[in-house]
Design a protein around this motif. Structure first.
Motif, mmCIF file in Angstrom:
data_model
loop_
_atom_site.group_PDB
_atom_site.id
_atom_site.type_symbol
_atom_site.label_atom_id
_atom_site.label_comp_id
_atom_site.label_asym_id
_atom_site.label_seq_id
_atom_site.Cartn_x
_atom_site.Cartn_y
_atom_site.Cartn_z
ATOM 1 N N GLU A 101 46.907 34.087 44.766
ATOM 2 C CA GLU A 101 48.041 34.912 44.375
ATOM 3 C C GLU A 101 48.021 35.208 42.875
ATOM 4 N N ASN A 102 47.637 34.206 42.052
ATOM 5 C CA ASN A 102 47.568 34.422 40.599
ATOM 6 C C ASN A 102 46.533 35.473 40.250
ATOM 7 N N LYS A 103 45.403 35.467 40.956
ATOM 8 C CA LYS A 103 44.374 36.477 40.689
ATOM 9 C C LYS A 103 44.872 37.867 41.045
ATOM 10 N N LEU A 104 45.594 37.974 42.145
ATOM 11 C CA LEU A 104 46.126 39.265 42.567
ATOM 12 C C LEU A 104 47.151 39.779 41.557
ATOM 13 N N VAL A 105 48.050 38.917 41.110
ATOM 14 C CA VAL A 105 49.057 39.316 40.127
ATOM 15 C C VAL A 105 48.384 39.690 38.809
ATOM 16 N N GLY A 106 47.360 38.937 38.429
ATOM 17 C CA GLY A 106 46.605 39.255 37.219
ATOM 18 C C GLY A 106 45.936 40.613 37.307
ATOM 19 N N LYS A 107 45.374 40.913 38.470
ATOM 20 C CA LYS A 107 44.738 42.220 38.654
ATOM 21 C C LYS A 107 45.772 43.345 38.641
ATOM 22 N N ILE A 108 46.932 43.091 39.220
ATOM 23 C CA ILE A 108 47.998 44.089 39.190
ATOM 24 C C ILE A 108 48.397 44.364 37.744
ATOM 25 N N ALA A 109 48.514 43.308 36.942
ATOM 26 C CA ALA A 109 48.891 43.473 35.538
ATOM 27 C C ALA A 109 47.842 44.274 34.770
ATOM 28 N N ILE A 110 46.580 43.957 34.998
ATOM 29 C CA ILE A 110 45.499 44.681 34.321
ATOM 30 C C ILE A 110 45.516 46.149 34.714
ATOM 31 N N TRP A 111 45.611 46.415 36.009
ATOM 32 C CA TRP A 111 45.596 47.799 36.478
ATOM 33 C C TRP A 111 46.842 48.559 36.049
ATOM 34 N N ALA A 112 47.992 47.888 36.006
ATOM 35 C CA ALA A 112 49.213 48.554 35.539
ATOM 36 C C ALA A 112 49.055 48.971 34.083
ATOM 37 N N PHE A 113 48.460 48.108 33.268
ATOM 38 C CA PHE A 113 48.255 48.449 31.863
ATOM 39 C C PHE A 113 47.268 49.603 31.717
ATOM 40 N N ILE A 114 46.177 49.560 32.458
ATOM 41 C CA ILE A 114 45.173 50.630 32.380
ATOM 42 C C ILE A 114 45.753 51.952 32.881
ATOM 43 N N ILE A 115 46.403 51.924 34.031
ATOM 44 C CA ILE A 115 46.971 53.149 34.606
ATOM 45 C C ILE A 115 48.048 53.716 33.687
#
Length: 139
Positions: free
Chosen positions: A2-16
């Protein structure tokens, strides 16, 4: 997991959010240059929706960083807040000087700084509250 998924969401939200802000900022610069600041893109209904989208994505980035799951670590918060202040000041300066800077450079700086400010401001506000809380809890 779950932490990896949330981390990826955060990264992609920042990039997008950054990509949307840059693309819309370039379009905003184009509309300022061709139609004048009064009829620029961000003053339309579509522009308002884009501004809300950027603000919501910025808030998501800020909340995830607040929870320690985002792209901005605890050590990076002071640098992020300093850069955010610089960006918000840059927006104010370029909005007032866009006609004096030049025909295409002024609107470019004004449009891009506007949309980046809309994206970064919610994250900066959330992290500023966290920084103030962290300072105050040690007393």
């Amino acid at each position: 997991m779950e932490n990896k998924l949330v981390g990826k969401i955060a990264i992609w939200a920042f990039i997008i959010g950054t990509v949307i802000a840059l693309v819309v900022g370039l379009y905003q610069a184009y509309t300022i240059q061709t139609n004048g600041a009064a009829s620029a893109f961000m003053t339309t209904n579509s522009g308002a929706l884009v501004a809300w989208l950027l603000a919501i994505i910025g808030a998501i980035v800020g909340i995830l960083a607040f929870l320690g799951k985002g792209t901005i670590t605890k050590e990076e918060v002071p640098a992020f807040l300093t850069a955010s202040i610089a960006l918000l000041v840059m927006y104010g300066v370029f909005q007032g000087l866009q006609s004096m800077i030049g025909y295409w450079l002024g609107p470019l700086f004004a449009g891009v700084s506007l949309t980046l400010s809309i994206f970064i401001a919610p994250a900066a506000g959330i992290l500023a509250i966290k920084a103030i809380y962290d300072i105050g809890k040690d007393v």
